[in-house]
Design an enzyme around this catalytic site. Structure first.
Site, PDB file in Angstrom:
ATOM      1  N   LYS A 197      -4.923   5.021  10.032  1.00 15.78           N
ATOM      2  CA  LYS A 197      -3.894   4.940   9.013  1.00 15.78           C
ATOM      3  C   LYS A 197      -3.067   3.477   9.095  1.00 15.78           C
ATOM      4  CE  LYS A 197       0.867   6.975   7.811  1.00 15.78           C
ATOM      5  NZ  LYS A 197       1.599   8.219   7.959  1.00 15.78           N
ATOM      6  N   ARG A 207       7.573   7.752  -0.181  1.00 12.99           N
ATOM      7  CA  ARG A 207       8.832   7.688   0.472  1.00 12.99           C
ATOM      8  C   ARG A 207       9.763   8.248  -0.348  1.00 12.99           C
ATOM      9  NH1 ARG A 207       7.103   2.356   4.225  1.00 12.99           N
ATOM     10  NH2 ARG A 207       5.420   3.618   5.287  1.00 12.99           N
ATOM     11  N   ARG A 219       6.818   0.084   9.581  1.00  8.78           N
ATOM     12  CA  ARG A 219       6.175   0.995  10.594  1.00  8.78           C
ATOM     13  C   ARG A 219       4.824   0.282  11.268  1.00  8.78           C
ATOM     14  NH1 ARG A 219       8.565   5.548   8.736  1.00  8.78           N
ATOM     15  NH2 ARG A 219       8.166   6.236   6.901  1.00  8.78           N
ATOM     16  N   GLU A 235      -9.817   3.794  17.041  1.00 10.32           N
ATOM     17  CA  GLU A 235      -8.857   4.652  17.049  1.00 10.32           C
ATOM     18  C   GLU A 235      -9.536   6.159  16.646  1.00 10.32           C
ATOM     19  OE1 GLU A 235      -5.657   5.329  17.219  1.00 10.32           O
ATOM     20  OE2 GLU A 235      -4.613   3.229  16.851  1.00 10.32           O
ATOM     21  N   LYS A 250      -6.618   5.998   5.730  1.00 14.52           N
ATOM     22  CA  LYS A 250      -5.510   6.404   4.884  1.00 14.52           C
ATOM     23  C   LYS A 250      -5.045   4.820   4.730  1.00 14.52           C
ATOM     24  CE  LYS A 250      -1.009   8.403   4.108  1.00 14.52           C
ATOM     25  NZ  LYS A 250      -0.180   8.715   5.035  1.00 14.52           N
ATOM     26  N   SER A 276       0.000   7.917  -2.695  1.00 14.70           N
ATOM     27  CA  SER A 276       1.158   7.983  -3.477  1.00 14.70           C
ATOM     28  C   SER A 276       0.912   6.601  -4.407  1.00 14.70           C
ATOM     29  CB  SER A 276       2.472   8.187  -3.092  1.00 14.70           C
ATOM     30  OG  SER A 276       2.698   7.103  -1.963  1.00 14.70           O
ATOM     31  N   TYR A 315      -3.358  13.607  -5.142  1.00 16.44           N
ATOM     32  CA  TYR A 315      -2.479  14.357  -6.000  1.00 16.44           C
ATOM     33  C   TYR A 315      -2.917  14.842  -7.250  1.00 16.44           C
ATOM     34  CZ  TYR A 315       0.512  12.310  -2.397  1.00 16.44           C
ATOM     35  OH  TYR A 315       0.946  11.917  -1.241  1.00 16.44           O
TER      36      TYR A 315
HETATM   37  C1  PBG Z   1       4.040  10.242   7.247  1.00 11.90           C
HETATM   38  C2  PBG Z   1       3.117   9.999   6.138  1.00 11.90           C
HETATM   39  C3  PBG Z   1       3.189   9.325   5.118  1.00 11.90           C
HETATM   40  C4  PBG Z   1       2.274   9.614   3.990  1.00 11.90           C
HETATM   41  C5  PBG Z   1       1.432  10.728   4.322  1.00 11.90           C
HETATM   42  N1  PBG Z   1       2.082  11.299   5.841  1.00 11.90           N
HETATM   43  C6  PBG Z   1       4.252   8.141   5.032  1.00 11.90           C
HETATM   44  C7  PBG Z   1       4.169   6.913   5.814  1.00 11.90           C
HETATM   45  O1  PBG Z   1       3.664   6.912   6.686  1.00 11.90           O
HETATM   46  O2  PBG Z   1       5.181   6.160   5.613  1.00 11.90           O
HETATM   47  C8  PBG Z   1       2.132   8.778   2.771  1.00 11.90           C
HETATM   48  C9  PBG Z   1       1.284   9.242   1.609  1.00 11.90           C
HETATM   49  C10 PBG Z   1       1.364   8.874   0.591  1.00 11.90           C
HETATM   50  O3  PBG Z   1       1.882   7.733   0.336  1.00 11.90           O
HETATM   51  O4  PBG Z   1       0.883   9.552  -0.613  1.00 11.90           O
HETATM   52  N2  PBG Z   1       4.456  11.757   7.443  1.00 11.90           N
END
Ligand code: PBG
Length: 325
Positions: A197, A207, A219, A235, A250, A276, A315
């Protein structure tokens, strides 16, 4: 004039020939729908940066989940937004917390007819928006956070989750969750590890949807550097050694090389999360009339599958599942 012996166009001539020769297929069962459920709202709340996506009430979640399953999607992954957040993310493992009660509703409604997954993290539940517990200096305390993830995973398993999906990128999170699930009598609950990730700008709209933007900093000290792929393999292999049943990359579209490397390196199902920002880009361009929305959506999903993803979180899952039937 001599003609080439090879004429690849022969197999492109009609839709039927192209369908027969296709190397990659989209199937509804490979799609997973991410869903948001918010505590204490009376009506579904649209997410401005994700047209067509809402924060659900318990009731609207149940209905949308049934529609998704009827469309044939392979599974659902649930994100909760609690009414009250605190520093330790108490809502994450509260048996009366929004994800746990909403999951209970879905278990009652859907049973084992679909795969019910839960995102296992703290950022939706913490008032500071980080994925773990903070030290006094504001850094995320890896090892203290593991106990919180383990508690959240156990709460989700008790509420009926088939698959827990740790997304916080803490070292050792899969092992901690596996041990806690087994000790609490859930050896059959699977772990989908968000193994690779990345610290991505493509999470921006999420967010808004999950109301979890970090209140300070970013992050980058726990999510991966977009420059790296060897690190992704490391990982993934660590997560498998710790007991992950499925692994994920991701975001998806900007990381298709990583999807391919992971798919070549492992023998478990590989998921990719079309996040997203990927959704928002296509919707925004389509709303401006700049691209053909439906063709673009199918092309993105085909590309992600072609890169090696067995499962795609998107989505658009319900809509695409319907279109594929
Ligand atoms: C963290 C999490 C995130 C997403 C899924 N799980 C946000 C992040 O790491 O900031 C993002 C998913 C998306 O952008 O569609 N719980």
């Amino acid at each position: 004039m001599t003609f080439p012996v090879e004429r690849p166009r022969r197999l492109r001539r009609t839709p039927a020939l192209r369908r027969l020769a296709a190397e990659t297929r989209l199937h509804p069962a490979d799609l997973v729908l991410p869903m948001f459920v918010k505590e204490g709202i009376a009506d579904p709340a649209p997410v401005a940066s994700m047209p067509g996506v809402v924060q659900h009430t318990r009731d609207s979640l149940r209905k949308a989940a049934v529609e998704a399953v009827e469309a044939g999607v392979g599974g659902l992954i649930l994100f909760g937004i609690p009414a009250v957040k605190d520093a330790r993310g108490s809502g994450a493992d509260d048996p009366a917390g929004i994800v746990q009660v909403a999951l209970g509703d879905l278990v009652t409604e859907l049973g084992d007819s679909t795969v019910l997954m839960t995102d296992t993290c703290l950022d939706e539940y913490t008032d500071h928006g980080h994925c773990g517990l903070l030290r006094a200096d504001g850094s995320v305390d890896n090892d203290a956070t593991l106990a919180r993830y383990a508690a959240a995973a156990v709460a989700q398993a008790r509420a009926g989750s088939h698959v827990v999906a740790p997304s916080g990128m803490m070292d050792g999170q899969v092992a901690a969750i596996r041990a806690a699930l087994d000790a609490d009598g859930h050896p059959d609950v699977a772990i989908l590890a968000y193994s690779a990730k990345y610290a991505s700008a493509f999470y921006g709209p999420f967010r808004d949807a999950a109301e979890c933007a970090p209140s300070f900093g970013d992050r980058a000290a726990y999510q991966q550097d977009p420059a790296n792929t060897d690190e992704a393999i490391r990982e993934v292999l660590l997560d498998l050694a710790e007991g992950a049943d499925l692994v994920m990359v991701k975001p998806a579209m900007a990381y298709l090389d990583v999807v391919r490397r992971v798919a070549d390196a492992v023998n478990v199902p590989v998921a990719a999360y079309q996040v997203s920002g990927e959704y928002a880009m296509v919707e925004a361009a389509a709303a401006n009339g700049w691209i053909d929305r439906d063709r673009t959506i199918l092309e993105t999903l085909t590309g992600i599958r072609r890169a090696g993803a067995d499962i795609v979180l998107t989505y658009w899952a319900t809509e695409v599942a319907r279109a594929l039937r």
